[in-house]
Design an enzyme around this catalytic site. Structure first.
Site, PDB file in Angstrom:
ATOM      1  N   HIS A 139      -5.466   1.484  -7.414  1.00  0.00           N
ATOM      2  CA  HIS A 139      -5.771   0.936  -8.606  1.00  0.00           C
ATOM      3  C   HIS A 139      -6.036  -0.617  -8.529  1.00  0.00           C
ATOM      4  O   HIS A 139      -5.546  -1.457  -7.571  1.00  0.00           O
ATOM      5  CB  HIS A 139      -4.616   0.976  -9.519  1.00  0.00           C
ATOM      6  CG  HIS A 139      -5.169   0.607 -11.111  1.00  0.00           C
ATOM      7  ND1 HIS A 139      -5.540  -0.521 -11.573  1.00  0.00           N
ATOM      8  CD2 HIS A 139      -5.540   1.767 -12.070  1.00  0.00           C
ATOM      9  CE1 HIS A 139      -5.814  -0.417 -12.791  1.00  0.00           C
ATOM     10  NE2 HIS A 139      -5.927   0.835 -13.111  1.00  0.00           N
ATOM     11  N   HIS A 140      -7.365  -0.978  -9.156  1.00  0.00           N
ATOM     12  CA  HIS A 140      -7.729  -2.635  -9.104  1.00  0.00           C
ATOM     13  C   HIS A 140      -6.520  -3.563  -9.377  1.00  0.00           C
ATOM     14  O   HIS A 140      -6.737  -4.618  -9.021  1.00  0.00           O
ATOM     15  CB  HIS A 140      -9.049  -2.664  -9.894  1.00  0.00           C
ATOM     16  CG  HIS A 140     -10.023  -3.573  -9.335  1.00  0.00           C
ATOM     17  ND1 HIS A 140      -9.527  -4.817  -8.867  1.00  0.00           N
ATOM     18  CD2 HIS A 140     -11.441  -3.644  -9.292  1.00  0.00           C
ATOM     19  CE1 HIS A 140     -10.637  -5.390  -8.453  1.00  0.00           C
ATOM     20  NE2 HIS A 140     -11.774  -4.519  -8.632  1.00  0.00           N
ATOM     21  N   ALA A 141      -5.691  -3.056 -10.081  1.00  0.00           N
ATOM     22  CA  ALA A 141      -4.600  -3.933 -10.363  1.00  0.00           C
ATOM     23  C   ALA A 141      -3.785  -4.273  -9.279  1.00  0.00           C
ATOM     24  O   ALA A 141      -2.955  -5.345  -9.158  1.00  0.00           O
ATOM     25  CB  ALA A 141      -3.753  -3.405 -11.530  1.00  0.00           C
TER      26      ALA A 141
END
Lengths: 466, 466
Positions: A139-141
């Site tokens: 995830h880009h988070a």
């Protein structure tokens, strides 16, 4: 146990929806070492699965806590199940690259559930040429695309005989790279935090990235002439669905470099010209080529002094240049020259920007997926650019993981509303590797772009007389 | 476009969480027809994917509408993408049943996202014996396990030469079975609604299934002596995690029937004795066998007149009997006899119940996954039973799908908190097929139960002298 999620990561989580999963991917191809047994892939999978300890980054999941007033927090997954995250898969017959790309498209089109740590890794067997593939999804988070690729590379070695190497999510991975301090491949959790900070520095000051957005909007629209290019509407600039198509292929860097030498252009210019020509052919075939030339947003490396930002490897930061792709020009040689000029102008404009503007552009370059929805790109009549073309340099020498030779590495990125196609290239061991990620429904027959890229490379060689 | 979700279905959606996905599954094994080409599995997958029209049941997804005050509604998926739902997968080498069961365990352990219609089908190749597998996953809010299996069977034919047969999710599937009116295999959306109604009749009257729960609690605790059995706590009766393990195997019905004949017991008694013996061995090996005998909840067929409920096929409804499994008895023959007696007592008690009680039991039998959390099974000291053992009769003759011969069909059910193991059997074409679904962490080495089932069958044959 629960830690607050920084605003940038939270924004990635909150802007996500079914049509825009916010994870980045990577596809790696490995050749088995000499004398590998018939159970080699299973053993490789087991090595990846049976790590002693998992790095904290891969143990946390987002959680909306009642105690903290509904704010998003990171929480360690008390029921962490490595078997959910590291998987052993196989390709249907005939096991061509086509079947591999279909599987990756499918895996990339499915969202990560928040109730578990936000990553998956698939060890894939069944390629008829005997190679083993690894598809990872993060995830880009947690990480951006560049960091994700670096993290994977950080566990590799140039020594084909090295064994007992950790998986990227293994606790040892971070430790190992800290020990090694190799210049281009270091990435443990600490530098990733640094990268995040570089991204969110204005954002965090304001509590939400609104200040950042303001700066960017200003930069994109008014400040410098080369940044206020008008991008035409194309089929790439529509709302998207959650279906994904991924296509990937590579070409020898020598071929691209020879064109550059003969024409006085850079390697990156040639990459852009290939993309430009391929998109021109693609759009012409669909009778959808706009009269005005397409504009690409191209992240570029910046000198640390210019940018005043420390990034992951403590060296260069990244800025973004808007480049006119000259898709209105028929002649491949002239198109390359126009792209070269546009890129040069853009870089000059960039170096005359203030540090804050560059930092904003830097965030834009690294976090297009989050900035664009905030700009309400969906609603505006003209997109500021038509697509993002990134070119991320990778290792120049052959690398190995526990004896398996890395022969290909392709990034899968994030299409968003208004930006249905994304092209990310990475160089590795003498090849330029193109990864095209798009919405399958918005960008029909995306895989055709690979053939057009190939055609265009040949046309450019002819035009350059090499 | 949005239609309200009936309370029973809504309850299945709302009680669901990461540790208790509320979907049922089915694993079917097919033999390729004579002269099948090398692309046979791909073609079969494409036939399943390229349906003309998808049945409405498979197009709707749950949606919390602001307009209806946050109530859950069904809404047609405007971006329905069949490629997300029908998938082509392959097994890693060596492609044994073990690899197949591992894949099914993994697929069964992942939740269906509400943002899309609640089903998946995986056409799986790579079994080394050349068979093709089909794993399907459907949310309990759409169908229960029995209906899901019937739906799959409704598209099959006894004619190996029949072609152009629809997929279970094809619009034609419902039409076709309505046309056919075959007695045992009819199931289109209409009867499924009927089945739902039978389940939710009290529930819907009350707006929520509280009246139903009250009746059940009364029935289970006080009303009839055979229903108020005390079940001991076992490792099966703990809180579970989201990890799943599925194990499946089949045995010739003739072997079971011979034991029944020789001992004056029923086929179902023999199935229960096999399960009882296997669990006894399993728990003994873990030093976890309780002194008191385990109690199984066993759904049984009821005469329509008794039950006064019309169910799916317009024939029999289903009630539930609590059966003492005599796991405290060492001798297999004596254990079978005790089970037979307990089953007989339970059935008598059941037939003396009022129609409302039977209907409540019926709901309990068909919807254990929802009733149990409502009974707060997690919190009560003694579980009312230790596990559910279902035996669902299937077709007695060989069936085909577009020439592919169905050779095995195994149900995957829903483990819940307090009920970590579920055994579902189905008969088909002369074989009794056992499907064991459990929480991988709560029930370690679940697959060992298959070997113990086999041992127990042999022991029962010996005891019966056959």
């Amino acid at each position: 146990m629960a830690t607050p999620i920084d605003p940038t990561s939270a924004a990635f989580l909150l802007t996500e929806n079914r049509n825009m999963p916010m994870h980045v991917g990577g596809l790696q191809l490995f050749e088995k070492p000499e004398g590998a047994g018939r159970n080699y892939t299973r053993e490789l999978f087991e090595q990846m699965r049976d790590v002693d300890e998992v790095s904290p980054l891969f143990l946390k999941h987002p959680y909306r806590s009642v105690r903290t007033g509904g704010q998003l927090t990171w929480r360690e997954d008390a029921q962490f199940d490595i078997e959910h995250h590291v998987r052993h898969s196989a390709l249907p017959k005939p096991g061509r690259i086509r079947e591999l790309l279909e599987l990756c498209s499918r895996l990339h089109g499915t969202r990560l559930a928040w109730e578990r740590p936000l990553w998956e890794a698939h060890v894939i067997e069944g390629l008829r040429d005997g190679r083993v593939a690894l598809y990872t999804k993060t995830h880009h988070a947690l990480v951006d695309g560049v960091s994700a690729m670096r993290l994977l590379q950080s566990v590799l070695s140039t020594d084909p005989d090295e064994r007992d190497m950790p998986a990227p999510w293994g606790q040892a991975a971070g430790t190992r790279s800290r020990k090694k301090k190799s210049n281009d491949l270091v990435l443990s959790e600490a530098p990733m935090t640094a990268l995040r900070s570089a991204l969110g520095i204005t954002a965090e000051a304001a509590g939400m990235p609104s200040a950042l957005i303001k700066t960017i909007t200003k930069g994109v629209r008014n400040e410098t002439s080369s940044l206020s290019l008008h991008a035409p509407r194309t089929l790439f600039n529509q709302s998207i669905t959650g279906s994904r198509r991924f296509a990937a292929q590579d070409w020898p860097i020598e071929r691209l470099r020879a064109i550059g030498k003969a024409t006085g252009t850079t390697l990156n210019d040639v990459v852009l010209a290939m993309c430009s020509g391929a998109m021109r052919t693609y759009l012409l075939e669909l009778d959808a080529l706009p009269e005005a030339p397409l504009v690409a947003m191209v992240p570029v490396g910046l000198n640390a002094k210019q940018s005043q930002i420390a990034s992951a490897d403590g060296g260069n930061a990244i800025g973004s240049v808007m480049v006119q792709l000259a898709t209105d020009v028929h002649d491949p040689g002239k198109r390359l020259q126009k792209i070269h000029n546009s890129m040069r102008d853009g870089k000059q404009a960039l170096s005359s920007m203030t540090p804050v503007q560059i930092m904003a552009m830097s965030a834009l370059g690294q976090a297009p997926a989050i900035i664009a929805p905030m700009l309400r790109m969906q609603g505006i009549v003209r997109p500021p650019y038509n697509l993002i073309i990134s070119n991320v340099p990778g290792p120049r020498t052959t690398h190995y993981w526990n004896g398996a030779k890395l022969v290909g590495t392709y990034p899968l990125s994030i299409p968003i509303n208004g930006m249905a196609l994304n092209i990310t290239c990475t160089s590795y061991d003498g090849n330029m590797m193109f990864g095209l990620t798009g919405c399958r429904r918005t960008v029909p027959h995306l895989q055709r772009l690979l053939a057009y890229l190939d055609q265009e490379l040949t046309a450019l060689e002819k035009a350059a007389g090499v």
